[in-house]
Design a protein around this motif. Structure first.
Motif, PDB file in Angstrom:
ATOM      1  N   LEU A 185      42.808  31.558  36.282  1.00  9.36           N
ATOM      2  CA  LEU A 185      43.668  32.560  36.505  1.00  9.36           C
ATOM      3  C   LEU A 185      42.869  34.039  36.577  1.00  9.36           C
ATOM      4  O   LEU A 185      42.052  34.362  35.645  1.00  9.36           O
ATOM      5  CB  LEU A 185      44.891  32.813  35.837  1.00  9.36           C
ATOM      6  N   GLN A 186      43.249  34.682  37.546  1.00 11.51           N
ATOM      7  CA  GLN A 186      42.580  36.226  37.546  1.00 11.51           C
ATOM      8  C   GLN A 186      43.912  37.082  37.757  1.00 11.51           C
ATOM      9  O   GLN A 186      45.110  36.616  37.683  1.00 11.51           O
ATOM     10  CB  GLN A 186      41.884  36.517  38.946  1.00 11.51           C
ATOM     11  N   VAL A 187      43.634  38.463  38.221  1.00 14.22           N
ATOM     12  CA  VAL A 187      44.878  39.292  38.059  1.00 14.22           C
ATOM     13  C   VAL A 187      45.254  39.706  39.388  1.00 14.22           C
ATOM     14  O   VAL A 187      44.493  40.037  40.415  1.00 14.22           O
ATOM     15  CB  VAL A 187      44.616  40.535  37.337  1.00 14.22           C
ATOM     16  N   ARG A 190      50.265  33.886  27.129  1.00 12.40           N
ATOM     17  CA  ARG A 190      48.870  34.099  27.553  1.00 12.40           C
ATOM     18  C   ARG A 190      48.853  35.498  28.358  1.00 12.40           C
ATOM     19  O   ARG A 190      49.875  36.051  28.552  1.00 12.40           O
ATOM     20  CB  ARG A 190      48.685  33.166  28.675  1.00 12.40           C
ATOM     21  N   PRO A 191      47.857  35.819  28.513  1.00 13.54           N
ATOM     22  CA  PRO A 191      47.601  37.286  29.093  1.00 13.54           C
ATOM     23  C   PRO A 191      48.545  37.419  30.205  1.00 13.54           C
ATOM     24  O   PRO A 191      48.364  36.392  31.279  1.00 13.54           O
ATOM     25  CB  PRO A 191      46.167  37.354  29.571  1.00 13.54           C
ATOM     26  N   PRO A 201      49.292  37.427  36.599  1.00 12.32           N
ATOM     27  CA  PRO A 201      48.148  36.364  36.511  1.00 12.32           C
ATOM     28  C   PRO A 201      48.609  35.426  37.870  1.00 12.32           C
ATOM     29  O   PRO A 201      49.553  35.091  38.089  1.00 12.32           O
ATOM     30  CB  PRO A 201      48.338  35.410  35.330  1.00 12.32           C
ATOM     31  N   THR A 202      47.303  35.108  38.596  1.00 12.85           N
ATOM     32  CA  THR A 202      47.270  34.307  39.729  1.00 12.85           C
ATOM     33  C   THR A 202      45.842  33.912  39.844  1.00 12.85           C
ATOM     34  O   THR A 202      44.920  34.049  39.743  1.00 12.85           O
ATOM     35  CB  THR A 202      47.698  35.119  40.915  1.00 12.85           C
TER      36      THR A 202
END
Ligand code: SF4
Ligand code: ZN
Ligand code: ZN
Length: 313
Positions: A274-276, A188-189, A283-284
């Motif tokens: 998830l964001q960065v 995933r990213p 990712p978090t």
């Protein structure tokens, strides 16, 4: 005791297969089980760049050995966790293994690069050591795979490990963990694909594989593991396996075939959010990832205020 395949003297019996093997046929069985796991779960493509998380223990050295034997392009990654003599000895094992074969071993040292070791960091962050350690390992493995351009991250989890984790998650009905307990987690990213090619092989088999292949590995357990619940679950399953060979295999593979899908939708929904991480880019779900928050607490650093979390592009 004779080899079930060729009738030569056997070196090992495997009760769940109801079979005995000579050295040659046992080594072949180990490779065949890895090939089957890779194929059944579509773990690794021949062109993939593979990074193996290497601890200096039997499982990670054996899986690296088997993957290279099978023709994969696999490098190793060793994490220095700062767990006293245990880390020193396990690092030496990993380095000697790679050096003797001329294979590439990347290294990341937690104390040098992030300012804390697992025992003191865990205490400062008021986490149990294995929780701080697991979180750090996941983060650093992902980061190393991302920055090194690897397609897939391999870990040496074997059938005994996976059955024990499953047992613990079922006993406590940790449904979010059950949704993630798969032999392959797709990329995933920000995350590489993660695979466990040893899921069809047990702990005893991996120790025998290393002995027969002349692989030196660290035999001592990590001192932080003493008394942890995971070892208790392993003991309980070993007692069941002794009277009912094949139970661990049926438990784990039965879960994958019949139950794991029930738990994956919740995990997929969670991943959508998830964001960065504003500091490290991992990712978090929040502004700072769990590892960056652990670093702040473990090093007694004032958390850096973050005004805006970024969403992945
Ligand atoms: S036993 Fe715990 S502290 Fe030790 S290496 Fe494993 S996860 Fe880390
Ligand atoms: Zn044989
Ligand atoms: Zn971060």
């Amino acid at each position: 005791m004779k080899c079930t395949v060729c009738k030569a003297p056997a070196v090992i019996d495997i009760r769940r297969h109801n079979a005995n093997f000579c050295a040659e046929h046992f080594l072949r069985l180990c490779r065949d089980q890895v090939v089957k796991a890779i194929k059944d779960f579509t773990m690794i493509e021949p062109s993939d760049r593979v990074l193996v998380a290497v601890s200096g223990g039997k499982d990670s050295l054996a899986v690296w050995d088997i993957l290279v034997e099978l023709g994969y392009q696999a490098d190793g990654l060793y994490l220095g966790l700062g767990i006293g003599d245990y880390s020193d000895a396990s690092g030496e094992m990993a380095r000697a293994f790679a050096h003797d074969r001329g294979w590439k071993l990347l290294e990341v040292d937690l104390p040098t690069e992030h300012g804390f070791d697992i025992p003191t960091g865990a205490k400062a962050a008021r986490r149990v050591p294995c929780s701080a350690c697991g979180l750090s390992k996941r983060h650093l493995f992902d980061e190393a795979a991302r920055t090194g351009g690897y397609d897939v991250l391999v870990t040496g989890h074997n059938l005994d490990d996976e059955a024990a984790v499953l047992f613990g998650n079922v006993l406590h009905w940790q449904t979010d963990y059950l949704g993630r307990q798969l032999p392959v987690l797709p990329a995933r990213p920000g995350f590489p694909r993660k695979v466990k090619p040893l899921v069809r092989l047990g702990e005893r088999e991996m120790a025998a594989y290393c002995v027969l292949r002349g692989i030196d590995y660290i035999v001592e357990e990590c001192p932080m593991a003493a008394g942890n619940r995971h070892l208790g679950y392993k003991d309980a399953l070993n007692a069941i396996e002794a009277v009912s060979p094949g139970t661990k295999h049926d438990f784990y593979f039965g879960f994958l075939a019949r139950a794991s899908e029930l738990f994956t939708p919740a995990v997929a929904a969670e991943q959508e959010l998830l964001q960065v991480c504003a500091r490290c880019g991992a990712p978090t779900p929040g502004e700072l990832c769990a590892f960056c928050r652990l670093v702040d607490r473990a090093t007694d650093r004032e958390p850096v205020p973050v005004s805006l979390g970024r969403r992945p592009g």
